[in-house]
Design an enzyme around this catalytic site. Structure first.
Site, PDB file in Angstrom:
ATOM      1  N   THR A  27      -6.762   5.935  12.612  1.00 18.84           N
ATOM      2  CA  THR A  27      -7.291   7.072  11.840  1.00 18.84           C
ATOM      3  C   THR A  27      -8.048   8.098  12.694  1.00 18.84           C
ATOM      4  OG1 THR A  27      -8.951   7.602  10.136  1.00 18.84           O
ATOM      5  CG2 THR A  27      -9.323   5.621  11.372  1.00 18.84           C
ATOM      6  N   ASP A  28      -8.120   9.320  12.176  1.00 14.69           N
ATOM      7  CA  ASP A  28      -8.952  10.368  12.795  1.00 14.69           C
ATOM      8  C   ASP A  28     -10.441  10.017  12.736  1.00 14.69           C
ATOM      9  OD1 ASP A  28      -8.816  10.590  10.002  1.00 14.69           O
ATOM     10  OD2 ASP A  28      -9.129  12.764   9.994  1.00 14.69           O
ATOM     11  N   ASP A  70      -2.053 -12.416   4.284  1.00 12.97           N
ATOM     12  CA  ASP A  70      -3.415 -11.897   4.417  1.00 12.97           C
ATOM     13  C   ASP A  70      -3.698 -11.798   5.921  1.00 12.97           C
ATOM     14  OD1 ASP A  70      -6.169 -11.582   4.684  1.00 12.97           O
ATOM     15  OD2 ASP A  70      -6.616 -12.813   2.928  1.00 12.97           O
ATOM     16  N   TYR A  80     -16.299   2.467   8.296  1.00  9.39           N
ATOM     17  CA  TYR A  80     -14.831   2.442   8.277  1.00  9.39           C
ATOM     18  C   TYR A  80     -14.275   2.835   9.647  1.00  9.39           C
ATOM     19  CZ  TYR A  80     -10.092   4.198   7.283  1.00  9.39           C
ATOM     20  OH  TYR A  80      -8.746   4.454   7.328  1.00  9.39           O
ATOM     21  N   GLY A 127       0.808  -1.215   0.000  1.00  7.56           N
ATOM     22  CA  GLY A 127       0.000   0.000   0.000  1.00  7.56           C
ATOM     23  C   GLY A 127       0.842   1.266   0.000  1.00  7.56           C
ATOM     24  N   THR A 146      -9.311   0.304   3.036  1.00  3.77           N
ATOM     25  CA  THR A 146      -9.302   1.775   3.052  1.00  3.77           C
ATOM     26  C   THR A 146     -10.384   2.395   2.166  1.00  3.77           C
ATOM     27  OG1 THR A 146      -7.549   1.737   1.397  1.00  3.77           O
ATOM     28  CG2 THR A 146      -6.874   1.979   3.688  1.00  3.77           C
ATOM     29  N   LYS A 199     -12.031   0.551  12.185  1.00  5.19           N
ATOM     30  CA  LYS A 199     -10.691   0.937  12.646  1.00  5.19           C
ATOM     31  C   LYS A 199     -10.645   1.001  14.176  1.00  5.19           C
ATOM     32  CE  LYS A 199      -7.552   1.999  10.510  1.00  5.19           C
ATOM     33  NZ  LYS A 199      -6.417   1.163  10.001  1.00  5.19           N
TER      34      LYS A 199
HETATM   35  N1  LIG Z   1      -5.221   7.131   3.242  1.00 10.77           N
HETATM   36  C1  LIG Z   1      -5.600   7.927   4.223  1.00 10.77           C
HETATM   37  O1  LIG Z   1      -5.982   9.075   4.011  1.00 10.77           O
HETATM   38  C2  LIG Z   1      -5.544   7.437   5.659  1.00 10.77           C
HETATM   39  C3  LIG Z   1      -5.956   8.308   6.677  1.00 10.77           C
HETATM   40  C4  LIG Z   1      -5.896   7.860   8.002  1.00 10.77           C
HETATM   41  C5  LIG Z   1      -5.430   6.596   8.286  1.00 10.77           C
HETATM   42  N2  LIG Z   1      -5.077   5.766   7.276  1.00 10.77           N
HETATM   43  C6  LIG Z   1      -4.604   4.434   7.622  1.00 10.77           C
HETATM   44  O2  LIG Z   1      -3.280   4.307   7.144  1.00 10.77           O
HETATM   45  C7  LIG Z   1      -3.008   2.950   6.857  1.00 10.77           C
HETATM   46  C8  LIG Z   1      -2.406   2.811   5.469  1.00 10.77           C
HETATM   47  O3  LIG Z   1      -3.331   3.295   4.525  1.00 10.77           O
HETATM   48  P1  LIG Z   1      -2.922   3.586   3.012  1.00 10.77           P
HETATM   49  O4  LIG Z   1      -3.411   4.947   2.696  1.00 10.77           O
HETATM   50  O5  LIG Z   1      -1.501   3.215   2.764  1.00 10.77           O
HETATM   51  O6  LIG Z   1      -3.912   2.565   2.280  1.00 10.77           O
HETATM   52  P2  LIG Z   1      -3.650   1.589   1.040  1.00 10.77           P
HETATM   53  O7  LIG Z   1      -2.752   2.220   0.044  1.00 10.77           O
HETATM   54  O8  LIG Z   1      -5.028   1.171   0.614  1.00 10.77           O
HETATM   55  O9  LIG Z   1      -2.885   0.376   1.699  1.00 10.77           O
HETATM   56  C9  LIG Z   1      -3.529  -0.629   2.420  1.00 10.77           C
HETATM   57  C10 LIG Z   1      -2.894  -1.936   2.025  1.00 10.77           C
HETATM   58  O10 LIG Z   1      -3.494  -2.979   2.803  1.00 10.77           O
HETATM   59  C11 LIG Z   1      -3.658  -4.079   1.946  1.00 10.77           C
HETATM   60  N3  LIG Z   1      -4.659  -5.013   2.436  1.00 10.77           N
HETATM   61  C12 LIG Z   1      -6.004  -4.960   2.313  1.00 10.77           C
HETATM   62  N4  LIG Z   1      -6.571  -6.049   2.850  1.00 10.77           N
HETATM   63  C13 LIG Z   1      -5.547  -6.815   3.334  1.00 10.77           C
HETATM   64  C14 LIG Z   1      -5.468  -8.059   3.983  1.00 10.77           C
HETATM   65  N5  LIG Z   1      -6.587  -8.756   4.255  1.00 10.77           N
HETATM   66  N6  LIG Z   1      -4.255  -8.546   4.335  1.00 10.77           N
HETATM   67  C15 LIG Z   1      -3.135  -7.858   4.044  1.00 10.77           C
HETATM   68  N7  LIG Z   1      -3.130  -6.677   3.410  1.00 10.77           N
HETATM   69  C16 LIG Z   1      -4.336  -6.157   3.066  1.00 10.77           C
HETATM   70  C17 LIG Z   1      -4.056  -3.488   0.621  1.00 10.77           C
HETATM   71  O11 LIG Z   1      -3.845  -4.430  -0.406  1.00 10.77           O
HETATM   72  P3  LIG Z   1      -4.734  -4.390  -1.738  1.00 10.77           P
HETATM   73  O12 LIG Z   1      -4.392  -3.103  -2.407  1.00 10.77           O
HETATM   74  O13 LIG Z   1      -4.300  -5.595  -2.462  1.00 10.77           O
HETATM   75  O14 LIG Z   1      -6.155  -4.434  -1.284  1.00 10.77           O
HETATM   76  C18 LIG Z   1      -3.121  -2.287   0.539  1.00 10.77           C
HETATM   77  O15 LIG Z   1      -1.906  -2.642  -0.057  1.00 10.77           O
HETATM   78  C19 LIG Z   1      -4.332   2.209   7.070  1.00 10.77           C
HETATM   79  O16 LIG Z   1      -4.353   1.648   8.356  1.00 10.77           O
HETATM   80  C20 LIG Z   1      -5.366   3.295   6.981  1.00 10.77           C
HETATM   81  O17 LIG Z   1      -6.536   2.965   7.706  1.00 10.77           O
HETATM   82  C21 LIG Z   1      -5.109   6.153   5.980  1.00 10.77           C
END
Ligand SMILES: NC(=O)c1ccc[n+]([C@@H]2O[C@H](COP(=O)([O-])OP(=O)(O)OC[C@H]3O[C@@H](n4cnc5c(N)ncnc54)[C@H](OP(=O)(O)O)[C@@H]3O)[C@@H](O)[C@H]2O)c1
Length: 286
Positions: free
Chosen positions: A101-102, A36, A125, A10, A62, A129
């Protein structure tokens, strides 16, 4: 330190791997295919075999809007899945840094949320979380939970890149100006998560970019820095209804003392991201 990164495929996971390697740590990057997180036995076996000092869990569902109709699947990853990683870390005697997350907050306040403020997610969501935070805390591993917000960075879909793309295609964009949060560059957050993994501080941490902005202000600044001539007009949430209601106010602050996570201002993050896009370093940020 020997570090395992889950969700390494990700946006944030890739940045954490790059930051850890840049800091000289040994990294085992596990994307969804390699691990996974909904598979409890696999989490335990993989982490016991890897014998890491620490794990950073970046795996997550996400799709905020999609979670409204598929809450069970989102919770399997964000709730139980996070617990599986933490339980595996506990058996492996590794420390875990879990990313949250917020959106665990109701988002209707006026003052920045600190770590001990009452949670109360308003979306599926957010609930998923929060379930992850509870599961990680209960798993028995040495843990830190880092709540972040409004992420942008290389290697993943994000609001800033969408605005830059649309700004290159259109003369005018309308962006909501009544949601306030903390835009955060993964290039700033990732090294902070690695430092948390290497350190010993426990509990909940707020880890978001400095300052605050609306989506309109973030879009306007991004397009201005990119030299775009696209006009950015402000609009309201009411004009852009989404399946999952976004918080009106989700600014994060910290009440932790010396071990608080302090990240640079989001505008600095934007400059870093734009520089990154223009001349990406091999392996990603930083
Ligand atoms: N993006 C934001 O604005 C934001 C804000 C606050 C907090 N966060 C938190 O930050 C963290 C990282 O988010 P990100 O933005 O980097 O999101 P991302 O790019 O969607 O990365 C999440 C990764 O988790 C993988 N994943 C999904 N289901 C899975 C499973 N069952 N087992 C293993 N891996 C799995 C996804 O793989 P696939 O792509 O193959 O599904 C993806 O590679 C998360 O905890 C998110 O809740 C994000």
């Amino acid at each position: 330190m020997r570090l395992v990164v889950t969700g390494a495929g990700g946006m944030l996971g890739g940045a954490v791997c790059a930051a850890a390697r840049a800091a000289g740590h040994e990294v085992l990057a596990l994307d969804r295919v390699a691990l996974d997180v909904t598979d409890a036995a696999a989490c335990r076996e993989r982490l016991v075999a890897a014998r890491p000092d620490a794990v950073v869990n970046c795996a997550a569902w996400t799709d905020v809007d999609g979670a409204e109709t598929e809450e069970a699947q989102a919770t399997a990853v964000n709730g139980a899945g996070a617990g599986n990683v933490a339980a595996g870390a506990a058996v492996a005697r590794a420390r875990i840094v879990h990313v949250s997350t917020d959106y665990v907050f109701p988002g209707d306040g006026r003052d920045p949320y600190v770590e001990s403020d009452a949670v109360g997610p308003r979306t599926a969501y957010g609930r998923s979380k929060l379930a992850g935070e509870v599961a990680v805390a209960a798993a028995g591993a040495d843990h830190a939970i880092a709540r972040t917000a409004w992420l942008f960075g290389a290697g993943g879909a994000n609001f800033v890149d969408t605005m830059l793309r649309l700004g290159a295609e259109r003369d005018e964009l309308r962006v909501v100006d009544d949601q306030i949060g903390c835009p955060t560059w993964t290039g700033h957050l990732a090294p902070a998560l690695v430092a948390l993994a290497a350190g010993g501080a426990r509990g909940v941490f707020h880890a978001a970019g400095g300052g605050r902005a609306t989506w309109f202000e973030l879009a306007r600044e991004a397009l201005s820095l990119a030299g775009s001539h696209c006009r950015v007009e402000s609009t309201t949430t009411a004009e852009f209804p989404r399946p999952a209601a976004r918080p009106a106010f989700s600014v994060l602050a910290s009440e932790r003392g010396a071990d608080a996570v302090c990240l640079p201002d989001w505008r600095e993050g934007l400059r870093g991201h734009l520089a990154d896009i223009r001349s990406p370093t091999p392996g990603g940020t930083p």
